[in-house]
Design a protein around this motif. Structure first.
Motif, mmCIF file in Angstrom:
data_model
loop_
_atom_site.group_PDB
_atom_site.id
_atom_site.type_symbol
_atom_site.label_atom_id
_atom_site.label_comp_id
_atom_site.label_asym_id
_atom_site.label_seq_id
_atom_site.Cartn_x
_atom_site.Cartn_y
_atom_site.Cartn_z
ATOM 1 N N LEU A 1 0.830 -1.197 0.000
ATOM 2 C CA LEU A 1 0.000 0.000 0.000
ATOM 3 C C LEU A 1 0.867 1.251 0.000
ATOM 4 O O LEU A 1 0.551 2.244 -0.678
ATOM 5 C CB LEU A 1 -0.919 0.000 1.221
ATOM 6 C CG LEU A 1 -1.815 1.231 1.385
ATOM 7 C CD1 LEU A 1 -2.752 1.381 0.189
ATOM 8 C CD2 LEU A 1 -2.608 1.137 2.692
ATOM 9 N N ALA A 2 1.984 1.203 0.724
ATOM 10 C CA ALA A 2 2.891 2.354 0.771
ATOM 11 C C ALA A 2 3.459 2.649 -0.609
ATOM 12 O O ALA A 2 3.564 3.809 -1.018
ATOM 13 C CB ALA A 2 4.016 2.086 1.765
ATOM 14 N N LYS A 3 3.820 1.606 -1.353
ATOM 15 C CA LYS A 3 4.335 1.801 -2.709
ATOM 16 C C LYS A 3 3.273 2.405 -3.612
ATOM 17 O O LYS A 3 3.540 3.305 -4.413
ATOM 18 C CB LYS A 3 4.804 0.459 -3.293
ATOM 19 C CG LYS A 3 6.058 -0.091 -2.657
ATOM 20 C CD LYS A 3 6.415 -1.443 -3.261
ATOM 21 C CE LYS A 3 7.639 -2.035 -2.591
ATOM 22 N NZ LYS A 3 7.973 -3.377 -3.124
ATOM 23 N N GLN A 4 2.054 1.894 -3.455
ATOM 24 C CA GLN A 4 0.964 2.401 -4.293
ATOM 25 C C GLN A 4 0.724 3.877 -4.009
ATOM 26 O O GLN A 4 0.575 4.691 -4.923
ATOM 27 C CB GLN A 4 -0.299 1.594 -4.044
ATOM 28 C CG GLN A 4 -1.460 1.981 -4.955
ATOM 29 C CD GLN A 4 -2.683 1.112 -4.701
ATOM 30 O OE1 GLN A 4 -2.880 0.604 -3.606
ATOM 31 N NE2 GLN A 4 -3.509 0.948 -5.717
ATOM 32 N N CYS A 5 0.695 4.242 -2.730
ATOM 33 C CA CYS A 5 0.426 5.628 -2.370
ATOM 34 C C CYS A 5 1.588 6.542 -2.748
ATOM 35 O O CYS A 5 1.377 7.692 -3.143
ATOM 36 C CB CYS A 5 0.148 5.734 -0.872
ATOM 37 S SG CYS A 5 -1.388 4.944 -0.358
#
Length: 382
Positions: free
Chosen positions: A201-205
């Motif tokens: 999720l951190a990469k996506q955000c």
């Protein structure tokens, strides 16, 4: 080289309609914070002032048109340089403040502020000079250059001066481990608590969107390539709709490839320094060339340059970065090749669609994204 070549300037095309997004765009530029940020950008503002004084002999006693005048600072600089009359045009409500600033500086007899789109104003005379700070993120975001082209074709006298006169957009692969550490790897251990499940999720955000931030020359893995060049004296609006350039880099060191960075520079050259007809007729699609980030300083025909390169003093434009979801470990002298296509969004011409294809020998990937003003959204990544 990927260039946006010139053709002979033609009669001004009919003005495009003012859309709802245009109205929102103009409203955003009514906010004082936007203009405060630009005026506090000393690299930007001082370079424009220096360019105006450098060309004072072409401005003094002449008529000037300032496209997108904002608070009117460039118009006032031109008045200080001896312009007989300056038409300062802006569609946002900041024009009302510009009128007050002009009065405050006792220049109402020289600077005429027009509160409207440049495409809709009435000016009853030709002008000798057009000045504009039209550059957006990645140079072409916001599509304000089209308004400068419209003004040039409608009002500029033959042989008139355009400031800035030329622009170049650069692309280079970058490494930035600290960005990954801060945005992604942070989640591996948070106060002794394992949170690696947050990393996808951190990469996506963090990386689903192009990022406007400042990097240094140490982050750049190779010499950059020029993916687009603009000659403001000759370029046509249709040439801004889409262009493609190919690239090939050779990594100068062993390091992880984290993404690609865009930056630009603009030159303030007089009409006597225009490129030759042969150069101006080059195709806008084609191979790029590798160039030293400081090659602009070696050009004998360049007078004043405003640069947003990583190794130069930072500006409010910073650099625009496209991060990869997964870094690629590069070896020294490893090749990176591919192509970049940049086009105006058909839904909103002030947005840019970006399609980047790259191949490292180990991995091939495709990114498509959309660059907006202040709101950057990657459409797809696969």
């Amino acid at each position: 080289m990927g260039s946006l070549p010139g053709q002979a300037a033609s009669a001004a095309a009919p003005p495009p309609p003012c859309t709802d997004y245009d109205m929102a765009y103009f409203k955003a530029y009514s906010h004082i914070g936007v203009h405060e940020e630009m005026l506090k950008d000393h690299v930007r503002t001082n370079t424009y002032r220096n360019a105006i004084m450098h060309h004072q002999d072409l401005i003094s006693g002449k008529v000037v048109l300032d496209v997108g005048c904002g608070t009117g600072v460039l118009s006032i600089f031109c008045a200080f340089a001896g312009a007989t009359r300056v038409y300062a045009v802006d569609a946002s409500d900041i024009a009302l403040q510009a009128m007050e600033i002009v009065r405050e500086n006792e220049l109402s007899d020289k600077v005429i502020v027009l509160h409207d789109r440049i495409e809709d104003v009435e000016i009853e005379e030709k002008v000798d000079v057009i000045i504009s700070e039209w550059m957006g993120y990645m140079l072409l975001a916001e599509s304000m250059l089209g308004s400068v082209i419209f003004a040039r074709d409608k009002w500029l006298k033959p042989g008139g001066l355009i400031l800035p006169s030329h622009a170049s957009l650069y692309l280079a692969p970058i490494t930035n481990s600290q960005r990954y550490q801060n945005s992604v790897y942070f989640w591996r251990d948070v106060y002794g608590i394992k949170m690696s499940s947050m990393m996808p999720l951190a990469k996506q955000c963090a990386f689903m969107e192009p990022s406007v931030e400042t990097i240094s020359g140490e982050n750049v893995l190779t010499w950059p390539t020029v993916v687009a060049q603009v000659d403001c004296y000759t370029i046509q609006a249709l040439q801004l709709e889409t262009f493609t350039a190919t690239f090939k880099y050779t990594s100068m060191l062993q390091a992880p490839l984290h993404g690609f960075a865009f930056w630009f520079d603009v030159e303030f050259n007089g009409p006597v320094r225009q490129k030759s007809k042969k150069q101006a007729s080059q195709s806008m699609d084609g191979n790029t060339q590798n160039a030293s980030p400081s090659n602009k300083k070696k050009k004998s025909d360049v007078s004043i340059v405003l640069s947003t390169a990583p190794e130069d003093a930072p500006t409010h434009w910073q650099q625009t970065l496209l991060y990869l979801f997964e870094p690629i470990e590069l070896k020294k002298d490893q090749n990176i090749e591919g192509s970049i296509t940049i086009s105006q969004s058909q839904q909103h011409a002030r947005f840019l669609n970006i399609c980047l294809k790259y191949f490292t020998g180990d991995q091939c990937d495709l990114y498509k994204m959309n660059l907006k003003k202040m709101d950057l959204v990657r459409l797809t990544a696969k």
